[in-house]
Design an enzyme around this catalytic site. Structure first.
Site, mmCIF file in Angstrom:
data_model
loop_
_atom_site.group_PDB
_atom_site.id
_atom_site.type_symbol
_atom_site.label_atom_id
_atom_site.label_comp_id
_atom_site.label_asym_id
_atom_site.label_seq_id
_atom_site.Cartn_x
_atom_site.Cartn_y
_atom_site.Cartn_z
ATOM 1 N N VAL A 160 0.803 -1.221 0.000
ATOM 2 C CA VAL A 160 0.000 0.000 0.000
ATOM 3 C C VAL A 160 0.837 1.272 0.000
ATOM 4 C CG1 VAL A 160 -1.993 -1.050 1.129
ATOM 5 C CG2 VAL A 160 -0.200 0.000 2.530
ATOM 6 N N TYR A 161 2.145 1.151 0.142
ATOM 7 C CA TYR A 161 2.987 2.341 0.110
ATOM 8 C C TYR A 161 3.039 2.873 -1.317
ATOM 9 C CZ TYR A 161 4.803 1.036 4.772
ATOM 10 O OH TYR A 161 4.939 0.712 6.095
ATOM 11 N N SER A 162 2.364 3.987 -1.527
ATOM 12 C CA SER A 162 2.305 4.620 -2.845
ATOM 13 C C SER A 162 1.833 3.647 -3.922
ATOM 14 C CB SER A 162 3.663 5.224 -3.216
ATOM 15 O OG SER A 162 3.992 6.279 -2.342
#
Length: 344
Positions: free
Chosen positions: A61-63
């Site tokens: 979900v990071y970027s």
């Protein structure tokens, strides 16, 4: 760099690891954290490896996966020198199969992470959140299959409650599945809730803590102080609502103590705050982040020295808060304490 066992496992990790939430920054949260491209990320990885930091943490979900992609590019050609930790479970889209830890989701998420990272295995795969809709037996059986397939080496969790983690550990033991060896947790001088239940559980069950946001979501950088406006360049303007809340009086009390000890030691406020964490039970590694080389080098200065017992006691006192029920009697009353001497 100091190296430690990750919980009761055979995996050795550095006392400091690097969080790549600043890589490929996109969106209101991660864009405010940092926007390191592959070239800048490779430079930061160079500095980490020179300092002995070999564990790099990311998540799908990071970027929207860009963090994994940039990390993969930054470590290209030296995969054998690094450990990769990534996470899955949080929603990556609106579809029913784009959230949680069902068998189909975990298999798809693992294959997608391997593709983005450009590797054939993940050293530590963590569930980013507990999925109450999927039986723990299904989750553990799927992780077992992925470990046996060579795609995952070790498994862990992040942001679990005590009962969720213990239920999972019991099921793993009952069915002979891999046990969770790591719990990635929020823990800082302005956020010590981890100590009430999860730390004693980690001690009892051999689960090592990987600490996220050791500077209290950017509040312990040395720039936020009593009776002063929030600095114009602080990412808290854009990200405070996403992170853990901190009462103002607690924050300022801790910062006052950090300022005093930083002056005594000749260290920076972040270095003191991280060094305190490195002394805490169950902590295997503290995840540091940086938007640039200057921040990274400052955070790396948290190792190689030690606070005195008096300085630790002062930080303990400044950061102490009342425990929630049912924990406060064990700290307040002698009878409870005598029955549970190991309670932190």
């Amino acid at each position: 760099m100091e190296y430690r066992r990750l919980g009761a496992s055979g995996l050795t990790v550095p006392a400091l690891s690097f969080g790549t939430g600043t890589f490929g920054g996109q969106g209101p949260l991660f864009g405010a954290w940092g926007t390191s491209d592959a070239e800048e990320a490779r430079r930061l990885v160079d500095i980490c490896l020179d300092a002995g930091v070999t564990l790099f943490d990311t998540a799908d979900v990071y970027s929207a996966g860009a963090s994994e992609e940039v990390l993969g590019q930054a470590i290209r050609g030296r995969r054998d020198r690094v450990l990769i930790s990534t996470k899955a479970a949080l929603p990556t889209g609106e579809g029913p199969g784009e959230a949680g830890t069902s068998r189909s989701r975990l298999i798809a998420a693992t294959d997608a992470a391997l593709r983005r990272l450009g590797t054939d295995h993940i050293d530590l795969f963590q569930l980013h959140a507990f999925d109450a809709a999927t039986p723990v037996e299904e989750v553990l059986a799927t992780l077992d299959d992925l470990v046996r397939a060579g795609k995952l080496r070790y498994v862990g969790v992040s942001n679990f409650s005590g009962w969720q983690l213990m239920k999972s550990l019991s099921a793993a033991e009952r069915h002979g599945h891999p046990r969770y060896v790591a719990h990635q947790v929020y823990y800082s001088l302005v956020g010590r809730d981890y100590e009430w239940e999860l730390m004693p559980l980690g001690l009892d069950q051999g689960v090592g803590a990987l600490v996220w946001s050791p500077l209290g979501w950017g509040r312990l950088t040395g720039k936020v102080r009593r009776d002063q406006p929030l600095p114009a360049g602080s990412r808290l303007h854009a990200t405070a609502a996403f992170g853990p809340p901190v009462p103002d009086e607690l924050l300022y009390r801790v910062v006052d103590a950090l300022d005093e000890i930083a002056a005594e030691t000749g260290r920076t406020v972040p270095q003191v705050a991280i060094n305190w964490l490195l002394r805490r039970p169950t902590v295997s590694s503290v995840i540091i982040g940086a938007r640039n080389e200057r921040q990274l080098r400052d955070n790396l200065g948290a190792v190689g020295w030690a606070l005195t017992e008096d300085q630790v006691a002062r930080l303990d006192a400044a950061s102490a808060t009342e425990a929630a029920y049912p924990y406060f009697p064990y700290r307040r009353q002698e009878g409870f304490a005598r029955l549970n001497p190991a309670v932190v």
